[in-house]
Design an enzyme around this catalytic site. Sequence first.
Site: not given
Lengths: 227, 80
Positions: A85, A201, A203
Amino acid sequence: MNSSVITFPGSNCDRDMDVALKKFGFKNKMVWHNDVELPKSELVVLPGGFSYGDYLRCGSMASKSRIMKSVINFAKSGGKIMGICNGFQILVETGLLPGVLLRNKYLEFICKNVFVKVNNKNNPYFKDIKKDTLELHIAHNEGNYFCSKEQIKEINNNNQIALYYSDKDGKINENTNPNGSIKNIAGVFNKEKNVLGMMPHPERMIDPDLSGEDGSIFFKNLINNLK
Amino acid sequence: MKIKIIVTLKKSVLDPQGTVIQQALNGMGFNDVNEVRQGKFFEINIDEKDQSKAEEKADEMCKKLLANLVIEDYKIIGSQ
């Protein structure tokens, strides 16, 4: 396996990334943007967020911060660097990755799960991932990937496109393009494939109770490939 | 010396903010507005008395930080 996550003023996914890396076995260190040297690492991550308040252009100020000299040298010596990002935006501003990320086509901040199709598995980031598409989360205002016609030819020829926005079955078209990115591009590599930038993302997809598990697939695979 | 610089998106790059501003102006009754391109303006004070040297430095600043040449053009519009 040692990793480092760089925290810039305004980063806000640095801690999530730290949690994810540790969950899958990395010994992670947080590194402040004003530090000069990187700790010994096999992987450096530039996390998501709004570094320097997105002043001037997203990622532009962070790309000139003190630690980035070491990060750029690390990349040039073949070190693995992943920008997620805002981290992707920082990497294009350093010139380590081609292109630029413009404001989303419809001027909306987009926050939702999307599917991405893995285009190139011949690299440590995606090698051995069995699935062809992954469900990941995006949250950005400037994710509209753009580059010149010459550059798009070049990155195509060098197999530098990492991910495309797609549907569940890997179909790539305008309906599966959330932000106007040229050719539905969601992530790119440098020529040597040691540097990866992507808007989604991973994560945020590591907990079966809170999200999907496609991020877990990504991180498990990554640490195995870096061993 | 004070240097003035404008940075604009290249013609080949879509400017969705400019398009929205144009539509708003049309909606307000400015019907003859047919295009708006939005840009950035910088005013830089520099301790350099020689105009050409100052402009040379400003040019370098544009290339290295103020503009992203993949998508933007810049122009030094004045120095005094």
